[in-house]
Design a protein around this motif. Sequence first.
Motif, PDB file in Angstrom:
ATOM      1  N   CYS A  99      42.274 -10.065  66.756  1.00 49.54           N
ATOM      2  CA  CYS A  99      42.794 -11.430  66.903  1.00 49.54           C
ATOM      3  C   CYS A  99      44.076 -11.428  67.739  1.00 49.54           C
ATOM      4  O   CYS A  99      44.347 -12.387  68.472  1.00 49.54           O
ATOM      5  CB  CYS A  99      43.062 -12.060  65.531  1.00 49.54           C
ATOM      6  SG  CYS A  99      41.532 -12.554  64.683  1.00 49.54           S
ATOM      7  N   GLU A 112      36.054 -14.542  57.964  1.00 56.30           N
ATOM      8  CA  GLU A 112      36.343 -15.972  57.906  1.00 56.30           C
ATOM      9  C   GLU A 112      37.785 -16.273  58.306  1.00 56.30           C
ATOM     10  O   GLU A 112      38.066 -17.259  58.982  1.00 56.30           O
ATOM     11  CB  GLU A 112      36.080 -16.468  56.480  1.00 56.30           C
ATOM     12  CG  GLU A 112      36.087 -17.978  56.370  1.00 56.30           C
ATOM     13  CD  GLU A 112      35.737 -18.438  54.969  1.00 56.30           C
ATOM     14  OE1 GLU A 112      36.419 -19.342  54.484  1.00 56.30           O
ATOM     15  OE2 GLU A 112      34.797 -17.892  54.374  1.00 56.30           O
ATOM     16  N   THR A 152      51.162 -26.532  65.217  1.00 57.71           N
ATOM     17  CA  THR A 152      50.754 -26.212  63.841  1.00 57.71           C
ATOM     18  C   THR A 152      51.947 -26.326  62.885  1.00 57.71           C
ATOM     19  O   THR A 152      53.107 -26.246  63.297  1.00 57.71           O
ATOM     20  CB  THR A 152      50.170 -24.793  63.767  1.00 57.71           C
ATOM     21  OG1 THR A 152      51.061 -23.898  64.406  1.00 57.71           O
ATOM     22  CG2 THR A 152      48.817 -24.716  64.441  1.00 57.71           C
ATOM     23  N   ARG A 209      41.490 -18.089  64.927  1.00 59.60           N
ATOM     24  CA  ARG A 209      41.088 -18.333  66.316  1.00 59.60           C
ATOM     25  C   ARG A 209      40.938 -19.826  66.607  1.00 59.60           C
ATOM     26  O   ARG A 209      41.222 -20.263  67.720  1.00 59.60           O
ATOM     27  CB  ARG A 209      39.808 -17.568  66.638  1.00 59.60           C
ATOM     28  CG  ARG A 209      40.073 -16.079  66.738  1.00 59.60           C
ATOM     29  CD  ARG A 209      38.870 -15.294  67.114  1.00 59.60           C
ATOM     30  NE  ARG A 209      39.192 -13.868  67.108  1.00 59.60           N
ATOM     31  CZ  ARG A 209      38.465 -12.953  67.703  1.00 59.60           C
ATOM     32  NH1 ARG A 209      37.357 -13.289  68.327  1.00 59.60           N
ATOM     33  NH2 ARG A 209      38.819 -11.686  67.648  1.00 59.60           N
ATOM     34  N   ASP A 210      40.494 -20.589  65.613  1.00 53.15           N
ATOM     35  CA  ASP A 210      40.414 -22.045  65.788  1.00 53.15           C
ATOM     36  C   ASP A 210      41.801 -22.674  65.911  1.00 53.15           C
ATOM     37  O   ASP A 210      41.983 -23.646  66.622  1.00 53.15           O
ATOM     38  CB  ASP A 210      39.667 -22.692  64.607  1.00 53.15           C
ATOM     39  CG  ASP A 210      38.159 -22.473  64.681  1.00 53.15           C
ATOM     40  OD1 ASP A 210      37.671 -22.104  65.766  1.00 53.15           O
ATOM     41  OD2 ASP A 210      37.477 -22.672  63.659  1.00 53.15           O
ATOM     42  N   LEU A 211      42.770 -22.093  65.207  1.00 51.54           N
ATOM     43  CA  LEU A 211      44.129 -22.643  65.201  1.00 51.54           C
ATOM     44  C   LEU A 211      44.996 -22.152  66.367  1.00 51.54           C
ATOM     45  O   LEU A 211      46.028 -22.762  66.671  1.00 51.54           O
ATOM     46  CB  LEU A 211      44.830 -22.306  63.879  1.00 51.54           C
ATOM     47  CG  LEU A 211      44.299 -23.001  62.618  1.00 51.54           C
ATOM     48  CD1 LEU A 211      44.968 -22.422  61.382  1.00 51.54           C
ATOM     49  CD2 LEU A 211      44.539 -24.493  62.694  1.00 51.54           C
ATOM     50  N   GLU A 237      38.088 -16.361  62.039  1.00 50.32           N
ATOM     51  CA  GLU A 237      37.555 -17.599  62.612  1.00 50.32           C
ATOM     52  C   GLU A 237      38.565 -18.738  62.486  1.00 50.32           C
ATOM     53  O   GLU A 237      38.775 -19.504  63.428  1.00 50.32           O
ATOM     54  CB  GLU A 237      36.241 -17.980  61.921  1.00 50.32           C
ATOM     55  CG  GLU A 237      35.096 -17.085  62.329  1.00 50.32           C
ATOM     56  CD  GLU A 237      33.793 -17.479  61.641  1.00 50.32           C
ATOM     57  OE1 GLU A 237      33.612 -18.677  61.326  1.00 50.32           O
ATOM     58  OE2 GLU A 237      32.970 -16.594  61.439  1.00 50.32           O
ATOM     59  N   ILE A 238      39.202 -18.831  61.327  1.00 51.47           N
ATOM     60  CA  ILE A 238      40.202 -19.891  61.100  1.00 51.47           C
ATOM     61  C   ILE A 238      41.389 -19.704  62.052  1.00 51.47           C
ATOM     62  O   ILE A 238      41.843 -20.644  62.692  1.00 51.47           O
ATOM     63  CB  ILE A 238      40.670 -19.894  59.619  1.00 51.47           C
ATOM     64  CG1 ILE A 238      39.508 -20.320  58.710  1.00 51.47           C
ATOM     65  CG2 ILE A 238      41.866 -20.814  59.434  1.00 51.47           C
ATOM     66  CD1 ILE A 238      39.787 -20.132  57.230  1.00 51.47           C
ATOM     67  N   SER A 274      51.018 -23.007  58.389  1.00 51.40           N
ATOM     68  CA  SER A 274      49.961 -22.455  59.249  1.00 51.40           C
ATOM     69  C   SER A 274      50.527 -21.360  60.144  1.00 51.40           C
ATOM     70  O   SER A 274      49.878 -20.326  60.362  1.00 51.40           O
ATOM     71  CB  SER A 274      49.339 -23.543  60.111  1.00 51.40           C
ATOM     72  OG  SER A 274      48.687 -24.493  59.295  1.00 51.40           O
TER      73      SER A 274
END
Length: 197
Positions: A38, A3, A20, A9-11, A6-7, A24
């Motif tokens: 990543c 998870e 950001t 990669r979205d950011l 995923e966070i 972040s």
Amino acid sequence: MNEKCEIVRDLLPMYIDDLTSKESNEFINRHLQSCPECTDYYNNLKEDIPEFNHNEKVPSENTEKTLIKKIRRRILLGASALTIFFLTTGIILGIFGDAIFQEGNPLPLVKSIIKLESTDADYVQFSEMPVKYISKSTIDREEMIKRFMEKKNWIYKEQMGNSYFFIKDGEEISVSTRQFTRKYFTWEVPADSTLER
């Protein structure tokens, strides 16, 4: 991939563009140090996204207004130049149109005048049917036309107005002249008179 991946990669696109928050950024940096997958994803993504130089000046609203004014000014200048061109052309054609087009298409005449000016010729033919020539107004037109017709075995008879009359074998023809401009005159010879018999 978990998870957190995923966070992150979205950011990442926003992280690359420096959009950001500080928190972040810290989260993403910690994750990239611990996750080679990543990190590879981040490096590939960074190559694909064009880099924006934050040190470059962002155009101000004032700069945009100045640019728009310059574009409008150029468009107005171009439109004004075209308007002046078409008005001038219209005025010239309105005033001199009859003279320019008095012999039909002016291009053969212009070519003939250029040839006449660039050679020692007394005349240059500019039309096949009817047979027409152009000469300089400074030349003695009567003598030149007489010589031309005598070469074709026509005998000079008389002049009436702007026409010169010739006879041969009982047949009579006329060569008519016309002042084209102040510097040039045109003359027309009946087509059958140019053939020697």
